[in-house]
Design an enzyme around this catalytic site. Sequence first.
Site, PDB file in Angstrom:
ATOM      1  N   THR A 242      29.424  39.367  33.431  1.00  0.00           N
ATOM      2  CA  THR A 242      30.620  39.689  34.230  1.00  0.00           C
ATOM      3  C   THR A 242      31.783  38.787  33.819  1.00  0.00           C
ATOM      4  OG1 THR A 242      29.804  38.145  35.905  1.00  0.00           O
ATOM      5  CG2 THR A 242      29.464  40.499  36.334  1.00  0.00           C
ATOM      6  N   ARG A 244      33.344  37.627  30.074  1.00  0.00           N
ATOM      7  CA  ARG A 244      34.180  38.280  29.069  1.00  0.00           C
ATOM      8  C   ARG A 244      33.264  38.830  27.987  1.00  0.00           C
ATOM      9  NH1 ARG A 244      37.542  38.404  32.377  1.00  0.00           N
ATOM     10  NH2 ARG A 244      39.689  37.646  32.318  1.00  0.00           N
ATOM     11  N   GLU A 273      37.560  45.942  25.254  1.00  0.00           N
ATOM     12  CA  GLU A 273      37.602  46.969  26.301  1.00  0.00           C
ATOM     13  C   GLU A 273      39.026  47.490  26.509  1.00  0.00           C
ATOM     14  OE1 GLU A 273      36.005  44.285  29.404  1.00  0.00           O
ATOM     15  OE2 GLU A 273      37.942  44.470  30.406  1.00  0.00           O
ATOM     16  N   HIS A 291      34.685  46.877  34.107  1.00  0.00           N
ATOM     17  CA  HIS A 291      35.373  45.640  34.527  1.00  0.00           C
ATOM     18  C   HIS A 291      35.779  45.700  36.014  1.00  0.00           C
ATOM     19  CE1 HIS A 291      37.795  42.029  32.788  1.00  0.00           C
ATOM     20  NE2 HIS A 291      37.440  41.794  34.044  1.00  0.00           N
TER      21      HIS A 291
HETATM   22  C1  DGY Z   1      39.647  37.862  36.005  1.00  0.00           C
HETATM   23  O1  DGY Z   1      40.252  37.542  37.029  1.00  0.00           O
HETATM   24  O2  DGY Z   1      39.564  37.129  35.017  1.00  0.00           O
HETATM   25  C2  DGY Z   1      39.028  39.221  35.995  1.00  0.00           C
HETATM   26  O3  DGY Z   1      38.103  39.341  34.988  1.00  0.00           O
HETATM   27  C3  DGY Z   1      40.106  40.253  35.849  1.00  0.00           C
HETATM   28  O4  DGY Z   1      40.680  40.125  34.604  1.00  0.00           O
END
Ligand code: DGY
Length: 335
Positions: A242, A244, A273, A291
């Site tokens: 979750t 990158r 993405e 995402h």
């Molecule tokens: C973040 O806040 O980094 C989320 O992944 C949205 O980009």
Amino acid sequence: MGRDAIRKPKLLVTRKLPGPVEERIRANYRAALNGADTVYSSNELAQRAAGMDAALICATERFDADLISRLPQTLRILATFSVGYDHIDVAAATARGIAVTNTPDVLSDATADVAMLLLLGAARGAGWGERMVREQTWKAWSPTAPLGVEVTGKRLGIVGMGRIGQATARRARGFAMTIHYHNRTRLEAALEQGAVFHAALQDMLPHCDFLSIHCASTDATRGLIDARAVAALPDSAIVVNTARGDIVDDDALIEALQSGKLAAAGLDVFAGEPDIDPRYRALDNAFLLPHLGSATAETRIAMGMRALDNLDMYFAGRRPGDILNDVADFQKAGP
Ligand code: DGY
């Protein structure tokens, strides 16, 4: 134009934001909003930034050194509506005296919820199960097939034990999971809550039935989960991301999912993405989300408010709570 309007800073807002956030923006800034929610190109961003004092940006825009060099002298702060800031060349912004802020804390719970959703969904075949129902390939309940992987009591390895990693660990303990973690520094016992610290990632991997990635994308972590890391995981492990997409080497992960070395993966983020590696779409054991980590109404409003708190502090001549770089004297930034 009244005195108030003249004093209000000019703010470029690059994406459409939740209603209450845009209301607060309208009240306090002379704002260029993006009602159509177009994703601006670098050229459009450079053009739209002309004459602006600040920009409220998102992870969909790359503020690299080239774009930063084309920003107007008037622009003094980039406030990103995200906790991640790998889309901003902070060193280039610092060199130009542009402050950069992000939105930590407020999305930790929402993102940890999605980590658990992916962990459970990947383990229990939520993706393929749903497809069977929708595509009418579900013929009858069967005692032997298809089967998922039990979550309760298993070992979870967390890469990056910051706020989101810790929130994921709290949830996983509710499933009686044993927590292992790899982090730059060991947490104090009160935060560790019995989790097992591994100074070296490679030492932790053999202990992970599940691996959940929560570190930032940096020069040090890009490609961290590569073929060597995947090989060190137990057979039939499950990988969840979750954070990158570029922290994972797609070739290594896809090959391991194809060969069955890994039982499954749950992915909310992808390199490049939304143009993800198309091989993921063909993998039945990949549970894929677009995402959604921070995508609840409450969290997105909180992120917007946090970004505005940072901007308000900056323009009041104070150091923003979430400043990421050391830029000069905040008193000079004031009205
Ligand atoms: C973040 O806040 O980094 C989320 O992944 C949205 O980009």
